[in-house]
Design a protein around this motif. Structure first.
Motif, PDB file in Angstrom:
ATOM      1  N   GLY A   1       0.802  -1.221   0.000  1.00 20.33           N
ATOM      2  CA  GLY A   1       0.000   0.000   0.000  1.00 20.33           C
ATOM      3  C   GLY A   1       0.833   1.268   0.000  1.00 20.33           C
TER       4      GLY A   1
ATOM      5  N   ASP B   1      -1.962   3.929   0.606  1.00 20.57           N
ATOM      6  CA  ASP B   1      -3.359   3.545   0.457  1.00 20.57           C
ATOM      7  C   ASP B   1      -3.970   3.386   1.846  1.00 20.57           C
ATOM      8  N   ALA B   2      -5.286   3.353   1.898  1.00 24.65           N
ATOM      9  CA  ALA B   2      -5.957   3.057   3.166  1.00 24.65           C
ATOM     10  C   ALA B   2      -5.619   1.626   3.575  1.00 24.65           C
TER      11      ALA B   2
ATOM     12  N   PRO C   1      -5.689   6.663   4.497  1.00 24.83           N
ATOM     13  CA  PRO C   1      -4.781   6.911   3.390  1.00 24.83           C
ATOM     14  C   PRO C   1      -3.958   8.183   3.607  1.00 24.83           C
TER      15      PRO C   1
END
Length: 193
Positions: free
Chosen positions: A111, A171-172, A185
């Motif tokens: 992420g 990213d979340a 995020p």
């Protein structure tokens, strides 16, 4: 299973005369309590006070007491990345600081995105190795050693040759705290090293 306990190290009671004592739990104490699995929702949580934990208006110490907590509200605040403090382009070591302790077993390095500017998407590199070369956490700091493949791809991309062209987005749900709250995020990048 045994029970866990923790002695407050840096929290303090709010001043004033009252029949109710309010304690301001420091961030350090909060992180150590959560990392040790103490006072999670659905668990029994007891506050043990030693003699003299409080004093009355005449200066007499309180007696020892063991008090079950009756009104417990669990942590629902998502952890957030607050700093991208290191990227060593020789070793691939990358350090992130979070707003609260992160459960390292939940961390997902795919992420993470490195990019040349704090906004926009080009040029950028999305970390591809789900399992980095190494991963560890110490409270609010997560240390990742990028895989050989990821480190070389970042080098070839021309990213992170200077602090001014090395920003981190996320990213979340890059990781969760010890209560299972997913991280939010990071949309506007943090400058690295």
């Amino acid at each position: 299973s045994g029970s866990a306990s923790y002695i407050f190290a840096s929290s303090s009671a709010l001043a004033g005369m009252s029949l109710v004592i309010q304690v301001s739990i420091s961030a350090g104490d909060f992180n150590r309590i959560t990392m040790n699995g103490i006072c999670k929702p659905g668990s029994n949580c007891t506050l043990i006070l030693s003699r003299g934990a409080a004093y009355d208006v005449n200066g007499l110490p309180s007696l020892p007491a063991s008090i079950s907590i009756s009104d417990f509200v669990g942590d629902t605040t998502p952890p957030t990345i607050v700093a991208f403090s290191l990227l060593d382009m020789n070793t691939g070591l990358l350090n992130l600081s979070f707003s609260e302790a992160i459960n390292v077993t939940s961390f997902n390095s795919t992420g993470l995105i490195l990019q040349a500017f704090f906004e926009g998407t080009v040029p950028s590199y999305h970390i591809s190795s789900l399992l980095p070369a190494s991963l560890s956490a110490s409270g609010t700091t997560v240390s990742i050693t990028l895989s050989y493949s990821d480190l070389n791809s970042v080098k070839v991309s021309g990213l992170c040759t200077l602090r001014s062209n090395c920003y981190l987005l996320a990213d979340a749900n890059v990781g969760t705290d010890y209560y299972g709250n997913p991280s939010g995020p990071v949309m506007s990048g943090y400058a690295g090293f």
